[in-house]
Design a protein around this motif. Structure first.
Motif, mmCIF file in Angstrom:
data_model
loop_
_atom_site.group_PDB
_atom_site.id
_atom_site.type_symbol
_atom_site.label_atom_id
_atom_site.label_comp_id
_atom_site.label_asym_id
_atom_site.label_seq_id
_atom_site.Cartn_x
_atom_site.Cartn_y
_atom_site.Cartn_z
ATOM 1 N N ALA A 91 -0.899 1.502 -9.626
ATOM 2 C CA ALA A 91 -1.155 1.930 -8.325
ATOM 3 C C ALA A 91 -1.633 0.773 -7.407
ATOM 4 C CB ALA A 91 -2.190 2.960 -8.434
ATOM 5 N N ILE A 92 -0.997 0.672 -6.310
ATOM 6 C CA ILE A 92 -1.405 -0.446 -5.297
ATOM 7 C C ILE A 92 -1.902 0.215 -4.237
ATOM 8 C CG2 ILE A 92 -0.220 -2.502 -4.028
ATOM 9 C CD1 ILE A 92 2.055 -2.332 -6.159
ATOM 10 N N ALA A 93 -2.966 -0.287 -3.856
ATOM 11 C CA ALA A 93 -3.813 0.009 -2.360
ATOM 12 C C ALA A 93 -3.293 -0.906 -1.363
ATOM 13 C CB ALA A 93 -5.210 0.157 -2.533
ATOM 14 N N VAL A 94 -2.526 -0.772 -0.348
ATOM 15 C CA VAL A 94 -2.269 -1.310 0.402
ATOM 16 C C VAL A 94 -2.845 -0.968 1.841
ATOM 17 C CG1 VAL A 94 0.071 -2.120 1.641
ATOM 18 C CG2 VAL A 94 0.136 -1.506 -0.682
ATOM 19 N N PRO A 95 -3.428 -2.043 2.670
ATOM 20 C CA PRO A 95 -4.057 -1.854 3.848
ATOM 21 C C PRO A 95 -2.798 -1.917 4.839
ATOM 22 C CG PRO A 95 -4.190 -4.284 3.215
ATOM 23 C CD PRO A 95 -3.306 -3.528 2.100
ATOM 24 N N ALA A 96 -2.267 -0.851 5.007
ATOM 25 C CA ALA A 96 -1.096 -0.657 5.752
ATOM 26 C C ALA A 96 -0.771 1.112 5.827
ATOM 27 C CB ALA A 96 0.196 -1.048 5.290
ATOM 28 N N HIS A 97 0.055 1.343 6.976
ATOM 29 C CA HIS A 97 0.327 2.735 7.096
ATOM 30 C C HIS A 97 1.519 2.863 6.146
ATOM 31 C CE1 HIS A 97 -1.366 2.611 11.506
ATOM 32 N NE2 HIS A 97 -2.262 2.651 10.599
ATOM 33 N N ALA A 116 -0.756 -11.568 9.218
ATOM 34 C CA ALA A 116 -1.000 -12.545 7.942
ATOM 35 C C ALA A 116 -0.447 -11.651 6.820
ATOM 36 C CB ALA A 116 -2.570 -12.592 7.728
ATOM 37 N N PRO A 117 -0.110 -12.325 5.487
ATOM 38 C CA PRO A 117 0.238 -11.760 4.331
ATOM 39 C C PRO A 117 -0.798 -10.282 4.194
ATOM 40 C CG PRO A 117 0.346 -13.969 4.171
ATOM 41 C CD PRO A 117 -0.439 -13.958 5.505
ATOM 42 N N ILE A 118 0.143 -9.488 3.717
ATOM 43 C CA ILE A 118 -0.637 -8.289 3.498
ATOM 44 C C ILE A 118 -1.191 -8.017 1.621
ATOM 45 C CG2 ILE A 118 -0.463 -5.663 3.141
ATOM 46 C CD1 ILE A 118 1.950 -6.066 5.173
ATOM 47 N N PRO A 119 -2.645 -8.070 1.643
ATOM 48 C CA PRO A 119 -3.006 -8.247 0.344
ATOM 49 C C PRO A 119 -2.721 -6.946 -0.605
ATOM 50 C CG PRO A 119 -4.699 -7.823 1.924
ATOM 51 C CD PRO A 119 -3.452 -7.853 2.639
ATOM 52 N N LEU A 120 -2.391 -6.971 -1.745
ATOM 53 C CA LEU A 120 -2.265 -5.769 -2.622
ATOM 54 C C LEU A 120 -3.190 -5.878 -3.459
ATOM 55 C CD1 LEU A 120 1.830 -6.397 -3.278
ATOM 56 C CD2 LEU A 120 0.604 -5.017 -1.376
ATOM 57 N N ASP A 121 -3.842 -4.516 -3.559
ATOM 58 C CA ASP A 121 -5.021 -4.104 -4.610
ATOM 59 C C ASP A 121 -4.333 -3.443 -5.527
ATOM 60 O OD1 ASP A 121 -7.360 -3.642 -5.865
ATOM 61 O OD2 ASP A 121 -8.130 -2.436 -4.476
ATOM 62 N N THR A 160 -3.518 -3.589 8.640
ATOM 63 C CA THR A 160 -4.709 -4.239 9.028
ATOM 64 C C THR A 160 -4.626 -5.643 8.742
ATOM 65 O OG1 THR A 160 -5.828 -3.828 6.690
ATOM 66 C CG2 THR A 160 -6.116 -2.052 8.551
ATOM 67 N N ALA A 161 -3.660 -6.217 8.358
ATOM 68 C CA ALA A 161 -3.727 -7.813 7.781
ATOM 69 C C ALA A 161 -2.895 -8.389 9.224
ATOM 70 C CB ALA A 161 -2.590 -8.061 6.851
ATOM 71 N N GLY A 162 -2.551 -7.628 10.189
ATOM 72 C CA GLY A 162 -1.846 -8.234 11.266
ATOM 73 C C GLY A 162 -0.592 -8.891 11.009
ATOM 74 N N ALA A 174 0.041 3.241 -1.868
ATOM 75 C CA ALA A 174 -0.429 4.162 -0.940
ATOM 76 C C ALA A 174 -1.487 3.283 0.090
ATOM 77 C CB ALA A 174 -1.142 5.415 -1.315
ATOM 78 N N PRO A 175 -1.616 3.747 1.224
ATOM 79 C CA PRO A 175 -2.830 3.194 2.035
ATOM 80 C C PRO A 175 -4.076 3.038 1.521
ATOM 81 C CG PRO A 175 -1.502 4.937 3.434
ATOM 82 C CD PRO A 175 -1.106 5.133 1.847
ATOM 83 N N SER A 176 -4.932 1.872 1.828
ATOM 84 C CA SER A 176 -6.243 1.708 1.086
ATOM 85 C C SER A 176 -7.260 2.773 1.644
ATOM 86 C CB SER A 176 -6.767 0.490 1.641
ATOM 87 O OG SER A 176 -5.741 -0.873 1.077
ATOM 88 N N THR A 177 -6.834 3.275 2.859
ATOM 89 C CA THR A 177 -7.812 4.384 3.364
ATOM 90 C C THR A 177 -6.906 5.373 4.124
ATOM 91 O OG1 THR A 177 -7.912 2.847 5.467
ATOM 92 C CG2 THR A 177 -9.572 2.635 3.807
ATOM 93 N N GLU A 178 -7.436 6.522 4.366
ATOM 94 C CA GLU A 178 -6.678 7.642 5.054
ATOM 95 C C GLU A 178 -5.830 7.130 6.166
ATOM 96 O OE1 GLU A 178 -6.018 11.185 7.412
ATOM 97 O OE2 GLU A 178 -7.417 9.796 8.049
ATOM 98 N N ALA A 179 -4.678 7.385 6.335
ATOM 99 C CA ALA A 179 -3.661 7.025 7.429
ATOM 100 C C ALA A 179 -3.008 8.156 8.043
ATOM 101 C CB ALA A 179 -2.895 5.908 6.715
ATOM 102 N N SER A 180 -3.674 9.435 8.003
ATOM 103 C CA SER A 180 -3.000 10.516 8.638
ATOM 104 C C SER A 180 -2.542 10.354 10.236
ATOM 105 C CB SER A 180 -3.737 11.628 8.421
ATOM 106 O OG SER A 180 -3.933 12.060 7.188
ATOM 107 N N GLY A 181 -1.574 10.947 10.499
ATOM 108 C CA GLY A 181 -1.200 10.906 12.080
ATOM 109 C C GLY A 181 -0.538 9.511 12.518
ATOM 110 N N THR A 182 -0.027 8.729 11.625
ATOM 111 C CA THR A 182 0.490 7.409 11.757
ATOM 112 C C THR A 182 2.158 7.515 12.157
ATOM 113 O OG1 THR A 182 0.385 6.729 9.631
ATOM 114 C CG2 THR A 182 -1.379 6.348 10.891
ATOM 115 N N GLY A 183 2.667 8.556 11.767
ATOM 116 C CA GLY A 183 3.995 8.846 11.971
ATOM 117 C C GLY A 183 4.714 7.723 11.328
ATOM 118 N N THR A 184 5.539 6.933 11.938
ATOM 119 C CA THR A 184 6.533 6.172 11.288
ATOM 120 C C THR A 184 5.991 4.531 11.827
ATOM 121 O OG1 THR A 184 8.147 5.993 13.279
ATOM 122 C CG2 THR A 184 8.673 7.072 11.343
#
Length: 248
Positions: free
Chosen positions: A67-73, A53-58, A49-51, A34-44
């Motif tokens: 559980a994986i926190a992902v900085p993505a929608h 660059a490779p997306i880091p997985l926490d 946030t990594a642009g 799930a998103p690392s932070t709240e991401a309501s209203g992001t649709g599809t």
């Protein structure tokens, strides 16, 4: 059965793990991403946030779940999962439990719905689960939402691959039943814009609009859970549309 559980309220939402527990209770293999932070209203949205660059997985262990926190929608998270990016391709995607109903035109903007629709496009069936409760309202009854979701899952499993269902559940100790619902043409929750030239503020609230019978809004108002079948890609028939002009 391998299941991805995601949401748009973020990795720390209690509703996320309530839904994960519901899936695990029937002995399904569950991965939470799930998103690392709240991401309501992001649709599809496919934003991260990594642009580029490779997306880091926490990677974490929460309530016994991987559980994986992902900085993505959420839609991008669903897309990554359906391509096997988290180690396996899920058989199902469960999105939610969302804090707040997803009805009417609001489904266009919902990240909860977006994750489910993205899975459907990739041939993976999905269920989006939303609880009809306001952010500043009564305590969310997550167990009600997951109890109803558990009752719906056998129906989803029997449907063709790539099917997408949206489930809205009343925030009540008991539910009067589950009903198939159409999408309300107008939401009872309306937003207005306040602008002063330097900034804009969005304010919203419930109206006294009478719900259209048979819609998710009407079924929720009557104490029923509302189940809607969705599809993400389609086109209107063109036979009755005017032909665009083009210079000869």
């Amino acid at each position: 059965m391998r299941v991805l559980v995601t949401n748009d309220d973020g990795i720390d939402s209690p509703g996320l793990y309530a839904l994960a527990r519901a899936a695990a209770s029937v002995d399904w293999e569950v991965l939470v991403a799930a998103p690392s932070t709240e991401a309501s209203g992001t649709g599809t949205s496919f934003a991260s946030t990594a642009g580029r660059a490779p997306i880091p997985l926490d990677r974490r262990s929460v309530e016994g779940f991987e559980a994986i926190a992902v900085p993505a929608h959420p839609s991008l998270i669903s897309f990554i999962a359906c391509l096997g990016g988290f180690g396996f391709k899920p058989d199902l995607v469960l999105s939610g439990v969302n804090l707040g109903a997803n009805t009417s035109t609001g489904i266009l903007h919902s990240g909860t719905i977006g994750a489910a629709l993205t899975a459907g496009v990739r041939g993976v069936s999905a269920l989006a689960v939303s609880l009809d409760v306001e952010w500043d309202g009564p305590k969310p009854l997550w167990d009600t939402a997951t109890e109803v979701a558990a009752a719906v899952l056998p129906t989803l499993v029997e449907m063709p691959a790539g099917s997408v269902l949206s489930l809205n559940v009343p925030n009540a100790p008991t539910v009067r039943g589950i009903e198939w619902a159409s999408i309300a043409p107008v939401s009872p929750y309306q937003v207005r814009v306040e602008a002063d030239g330097d900034s804009v503020r969005l304010r919203g609230g419930l109206t006294d609009l009478e719900p259209v019978p048979g819609t998710e809004v009407a079924w929720l108002a009557s104490g029923h859970a509302a189940l809607t079948a969705l599809h993400s890609v389609g086109a209107l028939p063109t036979s009755d549309l005017p032909s665009p002009a083009w210079p000869a």
